[in-house]
Design a protein around this motif. Sequence first.
Motif, mmCIF file in Angstrom:
data_model
loop_
_atom_site.group_PDB
_atom_site.id
_atom_site.type_symbol
_atom_site.label_atom_id
_atom_site.label_comp_id
_atom_site.label_asym_id
_atom_site.label_seq_id
_atom_site.Cartn_x
_atom_site.Cartn_y
_atom_site.Cartn_z
ATOM 1 N N LEU A 1 39.963 40.015 35.438
ATOM 2 C CA LEU A 1 41.037 39.250 36.091
ATOM 3 C C LEU A 1 41.176 37.851 35.498
ATOM 4 N N PRO B 1 45.372 37.047 33.843
ATOM 5 C CA PRO B 1 45.817 36.410 35.103
ATOM 6 C C PRO B 1 47.016 37.092 35.742
ATOM 7 N N ARG C 1 46.465 39.363 38.849
ATOM 8 C CA ARG C 1 46.246 38.816 40.189
ATOM 9 C C ARG C 1 47.511 38.852 41.035
ATOM 10 N N GLU C 2 48.661 38.977 40.384
ATOM 11 C CA GLU C 2 49.930 39.016 41.107
ATOM 12 C C GLU C 2 50.349 40.443 41.456
ATOM 13 N N LEU D 1 38.114 41.648 45.848
ATOM 14 C CA LEU D 1 39.253 41.113 45.103
ATOM 15 C C LEU D 1 40.430 42.083 45.047
#
Length: 341
Positions: free
Chosen positions: A66, A70, A73-74, A98
Amino acid sequence: MHQHSSCTRPAMKTVHYRLSAYISHRTAGQAYIRALRLAGVPLAERPEDADVVILHDDPLNYPIILKNNPAMREKKLVAYSVWETQTLPERYLAPLALVDAIWTCSPFSRTAFHAAFGNVSLVPHIVERQKTSPEDLALVAGKLGRRADAFYFYTITDSVNPRKNLRGLLEVFLKNFLHDPDVFLVVKQHRHALDLSGLKNVIALNEIYTPSRMAALHQLCHCYASMHHCEAWGLPMSEALAVGNPVVATGYSGNMTYMSPDNSFPAGFTLSPVSGDMCRLIPLFTPAMRWADPDPGHFGHLMRTVRAMGGYDAATRRRVADSMLPYRAASIADILVERLR
């Protein structure tokens, strides 16, 4: 025929599937990707282009994955993860927190995740009979020195992993068949192969095999044997059943998702703490966890029973192979689509 309106169905999610490099995880993940394609699920090469990201990897790797991606993460994050005892490692808890959902392969494995998480769903492994070629069939037969009048037990294993308990299987085989010149144990090893050349009637296959050659091994041998301590699923056992071979295996853990006395030979066991050797090799395991110690006397009895039978007749082979039909790609594709929705 009644046609369903497209507006009554949720839009199909676009999926980015992140594969592990570990051989058994990668094999299972590649089968899921084929099933998603079969179901018409759109697959994205990049996580940026996906609605859902499936992380088919060890949870310990999630933070770095992650961090390096990045955009993930969305997205909705699914962890496809397995574990081989009914107690989850403490170090798995933070990375699994997570993700939005956890998928795992067997009710046995699900028990471990359910103790800490509520968002756990069952997605069984895909098990289908693989095809081989005449060339690979001949090559593997040559490696075995195969004789039409001999009987071949076989196992596919990470030989240095105590959880697989190859040592126990070798001891049982030699105790029961040392003086039978017509019975062999074929050990297909991967990763770190042991030198088994001094063991009578034990045939070690240490090369990397293609799926076609693995299919040839299933076709040429008579009975799969696994004295494992615990499995989340046990792909080789399920693959052996899918071709109709008898399977003698520890009657505990994830393999009991598809094994029963009706289609195989589950061996008796007692539960005990995970061994120190296992905990030293993979510190995620601890002595507080429990696994099965298969009964060597019962296991040997079952092997002798199958040997006396000479394997299965054609009708029994078909019935055993049919018992694995619920795990064919089309069926698991339906489950994957439902989980995504």
